[in-house]
Design an enzyme around this catalytic site. Structure first.
Site, PDB file in Angstrom:
ATOM      1  N   GLU A   1      -8.481  -3.213 -10.333  1.00 46.08           N
ATOM      2  CA  GLU A   1      -7.876  -2.543  -9.182  1.00 46.08           C
ATOM      3  C   GLU A   1      -6.721  -1.727  -9.742  1.00 46.08           C
ATOM      4  O   GLU A   1      -5.839  -2.270 -10.412  1.00 46.08           O
ATOM      5  CB  GLU A   1      -7.400  -3.563  -8.144  1.00 46.08           C
TER       6      GLU A   1
ATOM      7  N   CYS B   1       0.990  -0.569  -4.751  1.00 46.10           N
ATOM      8  CA  CYS B   1      -0.108   0.355  -5.037  1.00 46.10           C
ATOM      9  C   CYS B   1      -0.545   1.053  -3.761  1.00 46.10           C
ATOM     10  O   CYS B   1      -1.121   2.130  -3.790  1.00 46.10           O
ATOM     11  CB  CYS B   1      -1.272  -0.399  -5.651  1.00 46.10           C
TER      12      CYS B   1
HETATM   13  P1  NAD Z   1       0.302  -0.922 -16.245  1.00 48.34           P
HETATM   14  O1  NAD Z   1      -1.042  -0.297 -16.335  1.00 48.34           O
HETATM   15  O2  NAD Z   1       1.431  -0.287 -16.971  1.00 48.34           O
HETATM   16  O3  NAD Z   1       0.239  -2.421 -16.781  1.00 48.34           O
HETATM   17  C1  NAD Z   1      -0.685  -3.342 -16.247  1.00 48.34           C
HETATM   18  C2  NAD Z   1      -0.957  -4.395 -17.300  1.00 48.34           C
HETATM   19  O4  NAD Z   1      -1.679  -3.769 -18.366  1.00 48.34           O
HETATM   20  C3  NAD Z   1       0.310  -4.977 -17.929  1.00 48.34           C
HETATM   21  O5  NAD Z   1       0.128  -6.349 -18.146  1.00 48.34           O
HETATM   22  C4  NAD Z   1       0.422  -4.212 -19.223  1.00 48.34           C
HETATM   23  O6  NAD Z   1       1.131  -4.911 -20.215  1.00 48.34           O
HETATM   24  C5  NAD Z   1      -1.027  -4.063 -19.604  1.00 48.34           C
HETATM   25  N1  NAD Z   1      -1.299  -2.982 -20.561  1.00 48.34           N
HETATM   26  C6  NAD Z   1      -0.661  -1.798 -20.669  1.00 48.34           C
HETATM   27  N2  NAD Z   1      -1.228  -1.071 -21.674  1.00 48.34           N
HETATM   28  C7  NAD Z   1      -2.238  -1.830 -22.177  1.00 48.34           C
HETATM   29  C8  NAD Z   1      -3.193  -1.632 -23.216  1.00 48.34           C
HETATM   30  N3  NAD Z   1      -3.230  -0.507 -23.931  1.00 48.34           N
HETATM   31  N4  NAD Z   1      -4.089  -2.607 -23.430  1.00 48.34           N
HETATM   32  C9  NAD Z   1      -4.083  -3.744 -22.699  1.00 48.34           C
HETATM   33  N5  NAD Z   1      -3.191  -3.985 -21.724  1.00 48.34           N
HETATM   34  C10 NAD Z   1      -2.280  -3.041 -21.462  1.00 48.34           C
HETATM   35  O7  NAD Z   1       0.655  -1.096 -14.690  1.00 48.34           O
HETATM   36  P2  NAD Z   1       1.977  -1.702 -14.032  1.00 48.34           P
HETATM   37  O8  NAD Z   1       3.086  -0.723 -14.193  1.00 48.34           O
HETATM   38  O9  NAD Z   1       2.199  -3.103 -14.432  1.00 48.34           O
HETATM   39  O10 NAD Z   1       1.541  -1.758 -12.503  1.00 48.34           O
HETATM   40  C11 NAD Z   1       1.576  -0.621 -11.689  1.00 48.34           C
HETATM   41  C12 NAD Z   1       0.206  -0.025 -11.519  1.00 48.34           C
HETATM   42  O11 NAD Z   1      -0.673  -1.000 -10.988  1.00 48.34           O
HETATM   43  C13 NAD Z   1       0.179   1.119 -10.542  1.00 48.34           C
HETATM   44  O12 NAD Z   1      -0.671   2.126 -11.032  1.00 48.34           O
HETATM   45  C14 NAD Z   1      -0.394   0.485  -9.284  1.00 48.34           C
HETATM   46  O13 NAD Z   1      -1.015   1.399  -8.408  1.00 48.34           O
HETATM   47  C15 NAD Z   1      -1.353  -0.491  -9.854  1.00 48.34           C
HETATM   48  N6  NAD Z   1      -1.646  -1.573  -8.932  1.00 48.34           N
HETATM   49  C16 NAD Z   1      -2.835  -1.535  -8.279  1.00 48.34           C
HETATM   50  C17 NAD Z   1      -3.163  -2.528  -7.364  1.00 48.34           C
HETATM   51  C18 NAD Z   1      -4.459  -2.495  -6.627  1.00 48.34           C
HETATM   52  O14 NAD Z   1      -4.803  -3.495  -6.013  1.00 48.34           O
HETATM   53  N7  NAD Z   1      -5.193  -1.401  -6.664  1.00 48.34           N
HETATM   54  C19 NAD Z   1      -2.255  -3.557  -7.139  1.00 48.34           C
HETATM   55  C20 NAD Z   1      -1.059  -3.587  -7.850  1.00 48.34           C
HETATM   56  C21 NAD Z   1      -0.768  -2.586  -8.751  1.00 48.34           C
END
Ligand code: NAD
Length: 539
Positions: free
Chosen positions: A288, A322
């Site tokens: 998501e 989000c």
């Molecule tokens: P992010 O993508 O920066 O990080 C999410 C997770 O991915 C973290 O644990 C991070 O450490 C990890 N990550 C980052 N780079 C990585 C890589 N190269 N390999 C593996 N893991 C990696 O997102 P965020 O800032 O934590 O959260 C915000 C985002 O999440 C926004 O885009 C928001 O829209 C989305 N979000 C979506 C929903 C939904 O239900 N659609 C819900 C909550 C948040």
């Protein structure tokens, strides 16, 4: 089968017991620095390669020191998850549900203040935002997921067992472990991503966000206190890229349960594709991701309702949901009536420390996010097509504070109308009153995302026009409401297009992704002859 009810939300009104309790817990947590280990096979592992966790609204204040996993811990965590699966399957669904229902009871009771306070400090949430996320939504996730999982065993049994045969379906989990990579913004989502697959018999390696180690660790402790067996969920602070690499080099990698940004998810999907030849199974991929959530108003709409939806939908939790409204299409006649009032109400918003309950907003999560959001604001200030209607200021000296900001644009393709900002910034495009149908098309085509959106209109004909025109523009669609605040078992949450695989967290569709059924035919009348009747000769 009777079903759970949604956890009631505590109000934290002045004089209430919960307000007294949370304040004392906040004081306690403000005066400690928690030492956070990795949890591998149920054991605490202190690596001494540490980072500090700070409070976003007071970023010089350290609340935790976090021991990061290195390569050895990452491998050990994947192996611990694999080793734990056999007995986790064999204790059966009822015992697994009993553990997660105990988690829900602990969170609803004696752990509630601890988890909420950790979320308020770690992710800078107001008490109400912490309560609806870390307490209520997670309690609901756990209780409803158990309820849905029990349903599968009855719902998916074969319809037909002819005489002499008994057909059954074993609801098996995926074989191997699930990698759960979780976002900072919801503690509930963070704990749900490893635990939903666990309810149906998978084991997990949980990589929390670097911006929510503290609250996520408290939730890990809660699950252990509830009796989660060693190795079922392994808590692994550390580099996402490295953990992914380690997980994908293990042939038992069985799935990815991800919530976060679209770019990160797309990269992970590609890496999984490349790893396929080394893996035992085709992994399940559930993600998501981001959103560019909209509000479309019709000239004939409820003005005050629209104003409230724009304010709450865009600025609660600093726009870091989000689902937060971040673009609005408002007809000229309506904008001329509501814009002054909307800006006046926004100027009344108090922003500051999460521990001061008069604040409606606090800080954004970190410096990177602050820089990204303020970059959008600065570019809008210099864009001749944009005007800052309210807000536009920011200050990162004490915490990462960004004022609630409305940009009015004359260009419906401007970057703040199409890209995810993930901060307290709403962009409004004001359209000619007779252009409603065209504006629906523009809304549908302006952004790659399709997570949430709202239509404000009184006349059912106009509501239906939007409902049909925006069918694929949002996975969660609201009529005369803000596009945020989905409740488990009421509005199953998730989006499509660039917003994710739309498997609806907290619902049965998500749980189904973690099972791989085994069809079992038991023959009661065992054939004793090998020849078939057609083989009899005509002569
Ligand atoms: P992010 O993508 O920066 O990080 C999410 C997770 O991915 C973290 O644990 C991070 O450490 C990890 N990550 C980052 N780079 C990585 C890589 N190269 N390999 C593996 N893991 C990696 O997102 P965020 O800032 O934590 O959260 C915000 C985002 O999440 C926004 O885009 C928001 O829209 C989305 N979000 C979506 C929903 C939904 O239900 N659609 C819900 C909550 C948040």
């Amino acid at each position: 089968m009777s079903h759970p009810i949604n956890e009631p939300i505590l109000a934290y009104a002045r004089g209430s017991q919960e307000r007294i309790d949370i304040k004392s817990e906040l004081d306690r947590q403000m005066n400690q620095v928690l030492e956070i280990p990795c949890i591998i096979g149920g054991k605490e592992v202190f690596t001494n390669n540490t980072v500090n966790q700070v409070i976003p609204h007071k970023h010089k204040h350290i609340i935790a020191r976090v021991h990061l996993a290195g390569k050895d811990e990452m491998e050990a965590a994947c192996n611990a998850a694999v080793a734990a699966q056999k007995s986790w399957i064999e204790i059966g669904l009822e015992e697994r549900c009993a553990i997660f229902e105990r988690c829900a009871d602990l969170l609803a009771g004696e752990w509630r203040m601890r988890v909420n306070a950790a979320t308020m400090l770690n992710q800078s949430k107001t008490v109400y935002q912490a309560e609806i996320d870390a307490a209520c939504e997670l309690i609901d996730f756990w209780r409803f997921n158990c309820h849905y999982a029990r349903g599968f065993h009855d719902d998916f049994q074969p319809l037909v067992s002819p005489k002499g045969v008994l057909n059954t379906t074993e609801i098996r989990p995926l074989e191997g472990f699930v990698l759960s990579i979780t976002p900072f913004n919801f503690a509930s989502i963070a704990a749900n991503l490893p635990s939903a697959p666990a309810i149906v018999g998978c084991t997990s390696v949980w990589k929390p966000s670097r911006n929510s180690y503290h609250s996520n660790y408290v939730l890990m402790q809660l699950m252990m206190e509830a009796g989660l067996p060693d190795g079922v969920i392994n808590f692994l602070p550390g580099s996402g890229a490295e953990i992914t690499e380690t997980a994908l080099s293990n042939p038992n990698f069985a799935g990815l349960h991800f919530t976060g940004s679209t770019g990160t998810f797309q990269g992970l999907w590609q890496e999984i594709g490349l790893a396929l030849p080394k893996l035992k199974s085709y992994p399940r991929i559930v993600g998501e991701t981001g959103g560019k959530d909209f509000v479309v108003a019709h000239p004939d709409c409820n003005h005050r309702g629209l104003l409230v939806a724009l304010l709450r939908g865009s600025f609660e939790y600093q726009g870091q949901k989000c689902s937060a409204a971040s673009r609005a299409y408002v007809p000229k006649s309506v904008w001329s009536i509501i814009s002054d009032d909307l800006c006046a109400e926004i100027k009344k918003i108090k922003m500051g420390d999460a521990c001061d309950f008069s604040n409606f907003m606090t800080a954004v999560i970190d410096q990177r996010s602050f820089d990204k959001i303020t970059g959008y604001i600065d570019r809008a200030k210099n864009d001749p097509n944009c005007e800052i209607a309210v807000g536009g200021n920011y200050d990162d000296s004490v915490g990462w504070f960004v004022e609630p900001t409305i940009i009015v644009t004359s260009d419906h393709n401007s970057e703040t109308m199409s890209e995810e900002i993930f901060g307290p910034v709403l962009t409004v495009y004001v359209y000619e009153d007779n252009d409603f149908e065209n504006i629906l098309k523009i809304c549908d085509e302006s952004s790659p995302y399709a997570l949430t959106g709202s239509i404000f209109a009184n006349d059912e004909v106009n509501i239906q026009k939007a409902f049909n025109a925006l069918r694929f523009t949002a996975g969660n669609f609201y009529i005369n409401d803000k596009p945020t605040g989905a409740v488990v078992a009421q509005q199953p949450f998730g989006g499509a297009r660039a917003s994710g695989t739309n498997d609806k967290a907290g619902g049965p569709l998500n749980l189904l992704r973690w099972i791989s059924p085994r069809s079992v035919k038991r023959t009661l009348e065992i054939p004793q002859e090998w020849e078939y009747p057609f083989m009899e000769s005509d002569n």
